[in-house]
Design an enzyme around this catalytic site. Structure first.
Site, PDB file in Angstrom:
ATOM      1  N   TYR A 191      -1.675   0.855  10.625  1.00 41.85           N
ATOM      2  CA  TYR A 191      -1.837   0.123   9.358  1.00 41.85           C
ATOM      3  C   TYR A 191      -0.641   0.356   8.442  1.00 41.85           C
ATOM      4  O   TYR A 191      -0.076  -0.580   7.866  1.00 41.85           O
ATOM      5  CB  TYR A 191      -3.124   0.587   8.674  1.00 41.85           C
ATOM      6  CG  TYR A 191      -3.288   0.103   7.258  1.00 41.85           C
ATOM      7  CD1 TYR A 191      -3.669  -1.204   6.973  1.00 41.85           C
ATOM      8  CD2 TYR A 191      -3.067   0.967   6.167  1.00 41.85           C
ATOM      9  CE1 TYR A 191      -3.822  -1.653   5.679  1.00 41.85           C
ATOM     10  CE2 TYR A 191      -3.220   0.528   4.868  1.00 41.85           C
ATOM     11  CZ  TYR A 191      -3.595  -0.779   4.624  1.00 41.85           C
ATOM     12  OH  TYR A 191      -3.739  -1.211   3.332  1.00 41.85           O
TER      13      TYR A 191
ATOM     14  N   SER B 135       0.844  -1.193   0.000  1.00 39.94           N
ATOM     15  CA  SER B 135       0.000   0.000   0.000  1.00 39.94           C
ATOM     16  C   SER B 135       0.878   1.240   0.000  1.00 39.94           C
ATOM     17  O   SER B 135       1.978   1.241   0.560  1.00 39.94           O
ATOM     18  CB  SER B 135      -0.897   0.025   1.243  1.00 39.94           C
ATOM     19  OG  SER B 135      -1.556   1.267   1.377  1.00 39.94           O
TER      20      SER B 135
END
Length: 251
Positions: free
Chosen positions: A157, A144
């Site tokens: 995250y 990501s």
């Protein structure tokens, strides 16, 4: 083996209900992928995902898999490879968590890290070993853009994805010359059920767009894929913004 367009004939998706994983499977089935294994925790959603791909003409089976149960990975995934060669593994599982809640709940924060990083390291190594043993195949890892730089809004995250990204890069180097191709995919914010109701981030993308980038990356034997591609230059600039200024940016 892969066909003339670089599409795999057999696919294993780790995270069988992932919207990106399923979009990729649909796209590859259209390119003649014939065997799909969806690995995930048994649920009605996993069953429905398998049914939707069978309707496209593929041979689809679900495989019980829990990212947090690392002790079971070798046996569970080994059974898939024992059935025959796997041309592509897509590591697509992961959780966002809830940053505001997780900051005050270390157990919940650790679960994000264990799922996104520890579980991925375990499953990635098991699959890498199996791909190397068969002498060919691609391991595609969904990272990501959140792992590119710590942000106040999602650093728990983001840190798990940063660790996964470095792991996948190193694994690609370790497997260079073995016939196994490792590709790291770095999407920006993806419009999905998980992000429904949230304010849309700049340069947001879709599961279908990520799937298209994965297919193109496979053809090119790319090692790193950004989605959208413009994020590569954006993140190159973001990484050099001084921290005092970066803290003030609306990101």
């Amino acid at each position: 083996m892969k066909d003339a367009f670089g599409a795999p004939q057999s696919l294993l998706v780790l995270g069988g209900t992932s919207e990106i994983g399923l979009a990729t499977a649909r796209r590859l089935i259209a390119r003649r992928t014939r065997t799909v294994r969806l690995a995930g925790r048994p649920s009605p959603a996993l069953t429905a995902a398998a049914d939707s791909l069978r309707a496209l003409g593929a041979d689809v089976r679900t495989v019980p898999f829990d990212a947090l149960d690392t002790a079971s990975h070798e046996e569970a995934l080994g059974e898939v490879f024992a059935e025959g060669d796997v041309d592509m593994v897509l590591l697509a599982f992961g959780v966002f968590g809830d940053q505001a809640r997780d900051e005050s709940d270390p157990v919940a924060a650790a679960r994000v890290a264990q799922t996104n990083y520890t579980g991925a390291v375990s499953a990635g190594l098991v699959c890498a070993g199996a791909l190397q043993a068969q002498g060919h195949g691609s391991l595609v890892v969904l990272s990501s853009v959140a792992g590119g730089r710590a942000r106040r809004a999602d650093f728990i995250y983001g840190s798990s994805k940063a660790g996964l990204d470095v792991f996948a890069q190193g694994l690609g180097d370790a497997l260079h010359g073995t016939g196994v191709h490792v590709m790291v995919v770095r999407p920006g914010s993806v419009r999905s059920k998980a992000t429904a109701g949230l304010a849309e981030a700049p340069l947001a993308t879709t599961p279908e767009a990520v799937a298209g980038a994965i297919e193109l990356g496979l053809r090119r034997r790319s090692e790193t894929v950004w989605v959208p591609g413009s994020l590569r230059m954006v993140m190159a600039a973001v990484r050099h913004v001084p921290r005092p200024l970066f803290r003030r940016l609306p990101v």
